[in-house]
Design a protein around this motif. Structure first.
Motif, short mmCIF file in Angstrom:
data_model
loop_
_atom_site.label_atom_id
_atom_site.label_comp_id
_atom_site.label_asym_id
_atom_site.label_seq_id
_atom_site.Cartn_x
_atom_site.Cartn_y
_atom_site.Cartn_z
N ASP A 116 0.85 -1.19 0.00
CA ASP A 116 0.00 0.00 0.00
C ASP A 116 0.88 1.25 0.00
N MET A 117 0.33 2.36 -0.46
CA MET A 117 0.99 3.66 -0.34
C MET A 117 -0.04 4.68 0.12
N CYS A 118 0.38 5.61 0.96
CA CYS A 118 -0.52 6.67 1.39
C CYS A 118 0.27 7.91 1.76
N ILE A 119 -0.39 9.06 1.76
CA ILE A 119 0.22 10.29 2.25
C ILE A 119 0.04 10.28 3.77
N LEU B 279 -3.98 10.24 -2.99
CA LEU B 279 -3.38 9.00 -3.50
C LEU B 279 -4.21 7.79 -3.07
N GLN B 280 -4.49 6.91 -4.04
CA GLN B 280 -5.23 5.68 -3.76
C GLN B 280 -4.51 4.50 -4.39
N SER B 281 -4.24 3.47 -3.61
CA SER B 281 -3.59 2.27 -4.12
C SER B 281 -4.61 1.35 -4.79
N VAL C 105 -0.79 -3.16 -7.06
CA VAL C 105 -0.46 -3.36 -8.47
C VAL C 105 -0.57 -2.07 -9.27
N GLY C 106 -1.00 -1.01 -8.63
CA GLY C 106 -1.11 0.27 -9.30
C GLY C 106 -1.59 1.32 -8.33
N TYR C 107 -1.76 2.55 -8.81
CA TYR C 107 -2.25 3.61 -7.93
C TYR C 107 -2.85 4.73 -8.77
N ILE C 108 -3.70 5.51 -8.13
CA ILE C 108 -4.38 6.63 -8.77
C ILE C 108 -4.04 7.90 -7.99
N GLY D 259 -2.12 23.92 3.93
CA GLY D 259 -2.61 23.94 2.56
C GLY D 259 -2.88 22.56 2.01
N GLY D 260 -2.37 21.53 2.69
CA GLY D 260 -2.62 20.15 2.27
C GLY D 260 -1.54 19.54 1.41
N VAL D 261 -0.45 20.26 1.15
CA VAL D 261 0.61 19.71 0.31
C VAL D 261 1.22 18.49 0.99
N ALA D 262 1.44 17.42 0.21
CA ALA D 262 2.00 16.18 0.76
C ALA D 262 3.42 16.40 1.25
N ASP D 263 3.70 15.92 2.45
CA ASP D 263 5.02 16.09 3.05
C ASP D 263 5.71 14.76 3.32
N CYS D 264 4.94 13.69 3.48
CA CYS D 264 5.53 12.36 3.68
C CYS D 264 4.68 11.30 2.98
N LEU D 265 5.33 10.54 2.12
CA LEU D 265 4.71 9.39 1.46
C LEU D 265 5.16 8.13 2.19
N ARG D 266 4.20 7.36 2.71
CA ARG D 266 4.53 6.11 3.37
C ARG D 266 4.24 4.95 2.41
N ILE D 267 5.26 4.15 2.16
CA ILE D 267 5.12 2.97 1.31
C ILE D 267 5.19 1.75 2.22
#
Length: 344
Positions: free
Chosen positions: A227-230, A290-292, A301-304, A236-244
């Protein structure tokens, strides 16, 4: 390829072991005339061009105090690392904007130069300067609980998933966009993570996820991506950390630029006017939801990605300045909007 290259001022050529260094010495006003048509289309309204001239001049004066290349006594280079300054003749419209704002800069209350950053297009929100903090490499645990992460991402999805009434840039192509990676290769994501120094790789040693240690970024040590998520956002909502999330551990990608880099896995970003933008290097911005996409085994297998805006989001939105100028605002009003409580 450029036809007849043109530079004002003085050119100095130095020979070094690695090759030749070309140094261009010009007055600040000449320099701003060279920057302006490369950073903003000369077809934009005059008041927008004047606002951009003020930003470019302030940035140049700020860099004169802390030179990017002190070994050459040089304040800046000619690339996007500083401001784009091309070897072409200037434009009449941009020259006028520079001349009508000659010497004008933005300053803080203490007299220091304002950090005048700018970008192409806003999603309706901007980002703080802390978006470039460089990551939290020593922080083993995120500050938010899983429930808080879910609520945070739902709030931003509700915002970015629709056009906001009254936004200046709602008709711009990059105002809203989406990117779908239907076949995400784990190794390709791991490769991009290894290339960015602000990525933490942590291996789960026990069920208690607080017990973590740094580990190698590879499928052998981390397993498949699940999975991946912010996991963190800034003002302002800008992504600062992506967790994989992987079978055996986690990857934390810190910083808006690094997140845009890791998630850009080729193919096209679809803009709201149905045109395409290449996603080989970077996503347009980090104002994203972000949606896995997972298979029956639970592997990703992918993400949107649903996003908005183009650029880092700090300071002046150039297309916002354009629309303010078209609405009759002066360049002083434009600058006051994006750099509040600054002195021109």
């Amino acid at each position: 390829r450029c036809g007849h290259p043109f530079y004002g001022g003085i050119l100095e050529l130095r020979r070094e072991d690695a090759g030749l260094v070309l140094i261009n010495e010009v007055s600040v006003e000449e320099y701003v005339k060279g920057v302006l048509p490369r950073e903003m289309p000369s077809s934009y309204p005059l008041e927008a061009l004047k606002a951009q001239a003020g930003c470019a001049r302030t940035y140049a004066k700020m860099k004169q105090e802390s030179k990017s290349y002190p070994q050459y006594d040089a304040a800046v280079d000619d690339s996007t690392a500083c401001q784009v300054y091309r070897n072409l003749k200037t434009s009449e419209e941009c020259d006028l904007a520079v001349e009508e704002t000659a010497g004008e800069v933005l300053r803080e209350e203490d007299g220091s130069y304002t950090e005048c950053y700018y970008y192409s297009t806003s999603c309706g929100r901007g980002a703080p300067l802390s978006v470039w903090h460089g990551g939290e490499k020593d922080s083993p645990v995120l500050s938010k609980s899983e429930e808080e992460i879910t609520l945070m991402n739902q709030e931003f999805f509700d915002y970015i998933g629709q056009e906001q009434e009254g936004h200046l840039e709602a008709e711009e192509a990059f105002y809203r966009w989406n990117y779908r990676k239907g076949k995400a290769e784990d190794e390709a994501i791991f490769d991009k993570c290894r290339e960015r120094r602000e990525v933490n790789a942590r291996l789960v040693l026990a069920e208690d996820i607080k017990r973590q240690s740094e580990t190698e970024i590879s499928r052998d040590t981390l397993g498949n991506i699940m999975d991946m998520c912010i996991a963190e956002r800034l003002e302002g909502g800008v992504a600062d950390c992506l967790r994989i999330s992987c079978e055996k551990g986690y990857l934390y990608v810190w910083g808006e630029y690094n997140i845009r880099y890791v998630l850009a896995q080729g193919g096209a970003v679809t803009l709201q006017n149905d045109t395409a933008f290449s996603a080989n290097e970077l996503l347009p911005s980090a104002f994203i939801s972000l949606q896995s996409i997972c298979n029956e085994k639970g592997n990703m297998v992918g993400y949107i990605v649903v996003g908005g805006g183009f650029g880092h989001g700090v300071g002046l939105s150039q297309n916002g300045a354009k629309h303010m100028a078209l609405a009759g605002n002066t360049y002083q009003e434009i600058l006051a909007t994006y750099y509040q409580e600054k002195h021109i």
